[in-house]
Design an enzyme around this catalytic site. Sequence first.
Site, mmCIF file in Angstrom:
data_model
loop_
_atom_site.group_PDB
_atom_site.id
_atom_site.type_symbol
_atom_site.label_atom_id
_atom_site.label_comp_id
_atom_site.label_asym_id
_atom_site.label_seq_id
_atom_site.Cartn_x
_atom_site.Cartn_y
_atom_site.Cartn_z
ATOM 1 N N HIS A 123 0.859 -1.185 0.000
ATOM 2 C CA HIS A 123 0.000 0.000 0.000
ATOM 3 C C HIS A 123 0.895 1.234 0.000
ATOM 4 O O HIS A 123 1.928 1.257 0.676
ATOM 5 C CB HIS A 123 -0.906 -0.021 1.233
ATOM 6 C CG HIS A 123 -1.580 1.280 1.508
ATOM 7 N ND1 HIS A 123 -2.445 1.880 0.608
ATOM 8 C CD2 HIS A 123 -1.519 2.118 2.574
ATOM 9 C CE1 HIS A 123 -2.882 3.015 1.118
ATOM 10 N NE2 HIS A 123 -2.335 3.186 2.307
ATOM 11 N N GLU B 70 3.119 1.420 -23.142
ATOM 12 C CA GLU B 70 3.172 0.044 -22.626
ATOM 13 C C GLU B 70 2.273 -0.221 -21.417
ATOM 14 O O GLU B 70 2.256 -1.339 -20.893
ATOM 15 C CB GLU B 70 4.625 -0.341 -22.358
ATOM 16 C CG GLU B 70 5.370 -0.393 -23.673
ATOM 17 C CD GLU B 70 6.787 -0.911 -23.588
ATOM 18 O OE1 GLU B 70 7.241 -1.205 -22.486
ATOM 19 O OE2 GLU B 70 7.415 -1.005 -24.651
#
Length: 278
Positions: A145, A175
């Site tokens: 996180h 990409e």
Amino acid sequence: MKDILTAPFVVEMEKTTANMYRLGWDERNGGNISYLLEEAEVKEYLDLSRVIRRIPLMGVKQASFDATPLEGKLFLVTGTGKYFKNVQDDPETNLGIIRIGKGGKEVELLWGFRDGGRPTSEFPTHMMSHMARLSVDPENRVVLHSHPTNLLAMNYVHELDEAKFTHTLWEMCTECIAVFPEGVGVLPWMLCGTDEIGIATAEKMRDFRVVVWALHGVYGAGKTMDEVFGLIETVEKAAQIFMLIGSRPRVNTIKDEDMVKLAELFGVKYRKDFLHLK
Ligand code: 13P
Ligand code: ZN
């Protein structure tokens, strides 16, 4: 016994937290990481029968919270209130190695949290996310996180619809669609450190390795630290381009047809319903 400070998983955690701090993603105690370890790799460094203390989990409703599938599993985890900035200089205070106790309602400390510390307040969400990811990918090891700056900024100016949010990110770097072809999940603002946000995050984690916590940060999951770091890094880069463009008129953009070509070239299964194909 080998020195735990030389264990590759500890060194990897130190390097990752240091990188995240330097990138400005994890101010103060922002962010947390949990890393599922193999018993065989930990046994070389620690006596697994020596429990330093037992720590009940914070923020969970004891009656309904159930992490039974993780019982006995070992995790390296960042401590609550600890600063990523400080991990490398003092891993034994800022990190802990824990074993999940009965039902996942408490943990056994095997190493670390030297100052009486405890696992991140987000650990229940981490456990639920690990269970969700392991159910779709048995090789998943890492849940992370963080509060990446541009991604957070983007939350304030972009609709929080996950198809639209993903589409915008995919448009920002060629990409992107190959790196996170499943897109990103988005949760509305919710109170962190609770069962509710843990359950909601875990539900999203069945479909996505990246879940945005609106106006707070992001969760990422993957098989390796590099995979998760690379995912968040790519999402954050895309968000940075979006914020750099700002409200200036868009003269050029990556077309949906071009994204399809790229996804096909990389042979990835992507969310077709997040594109506008003719
Ligand atoms: P902890 O210090 O408990 O890990 O919390 C940090 C954070 O980012 C909460 O969302
Ligand atoms: Zn946070």
